[in-house]
Design an enzyme around this catalytic site. Structure first.
Site, PDB file in Angstrom:
ATOM      1  N   GLY A 164       0.825  -1.200   0.000  1.00 36.84           N
ATOM      2  CA  GLY A 164       0.000   0.000   0.000  1.00 36.84           C
ATOM      3  C   GLY A 164       0.861   1.252   0.000  1.00 36.84           C
ATOM      4  N   ASP A 165       0.620   2.123   0.969  1.00 39.91           N
ATOM      5  CA  ASP A 165       1.405   3.360   1.073  1.00 39.91           C
ATOM      6  C   ASP A 165       2.407   3.283   2.217  1.00 39.91           C
ATOM      7  OD1 ASP A 165      -0.444   3.377   3.117  1.00 39.91           O
ATOM      8  OD2 ASP A 165      -0.768   5.545   3.057  1.00 39.91           O
TER       9      ASP A 165
END
Length: 206
Positions: A164-165
């Site tokens: 993800g981030d």
């Protein structure tokens, strides 16, 4: 009787010549077989390079170049697969599996070398980027973060995308004060590039 003796001598000479010829051919053929075997071992070890020497005998001259070409392609493919197995395909940073392995190595060596520092970072409001601008824009942001980390860390350190981030940095041979100063400068530089004055674009979790 003399004719028989001559015939026997002639046969003996012919047999001796054939013996040396066959021995020479077998020696040359064995050399080519060893060359093929060495090429396969070099591919396995990732150090193969095609030989410039011509094959020893005609029978292998047609086969050996094809084998060595195939060996070169196989080694290139193995190298490509090895890179793919340890990197994140989007950002080009190391992936979580490889990062976890290197983190384990750093922990094992912590008693014999200066401390390493683990820094976890995630992108603030990244969900808003995906929701408002689309996933292509979100991917572009992640690619830029990956480039930023690659350019911002030393060759002795490593950066990874955990998913993800979420990102991770592993810094070696730095004091705690040096890490704080370096990280503050890194985040300031990133925030300036993201044009978010007064607000962090990345959140740290040291």
């Amino acid at each position: 009787v003399p004719v028989v003796i001559v015939d026997l001598v002639a046969l003996g000479v012919v047999a001796l010549v054939l013996f040396f010829i066959s021995r020479r051919v077998m020696t040359l053929f064995t050399a080519d077989i060893k060359r093929i075997h060495r090429a396969l071992l070099d591919v396995q070890n990732g150090v193969f390079s095609p030989s410039k020497a011509p094959p020893s005998i005609l029978e292998t001259a047609q086969l050996l170049p094809d084998i060595e070409h195939l060996a070169a392609e196989l080694q290139a493919r193995n190298s490509e697969l090895e890179v793919q197995s340890i990197t994140d395909p989007l950002t080009g940073l190391y992936n979580r599996r490889y990062f976890d392995m290197m983190l384990g190595h750093a922990y094992e060596q912590s008693s014999r070398r200066p401390a390493s520092y683990l820094i976890l970072l995630d992108m603030d409001d990244f969900k808003d980027v995906n929701d408002q601008l689309g996933h292509d824009a979100g991917d572009a942001v992640l690619v830029e973060i990956g480039r930023f980390f690659r350019d911002g860390i030393r060759s002795s350190d490593m950066a990874a995308r955990l998913g993800g981030d979420e990102f991770a940095l592993l810094l070696h041979n730095m004091t705690a004060d040096a890490v704080e100063d370096w990280l503050a400068q890194l985040l300031d530089t990133f925030d300036a590039g993201m044009r978010k004055p007064g607000k962090r674009a990345l959140t740290r979790h040291c």
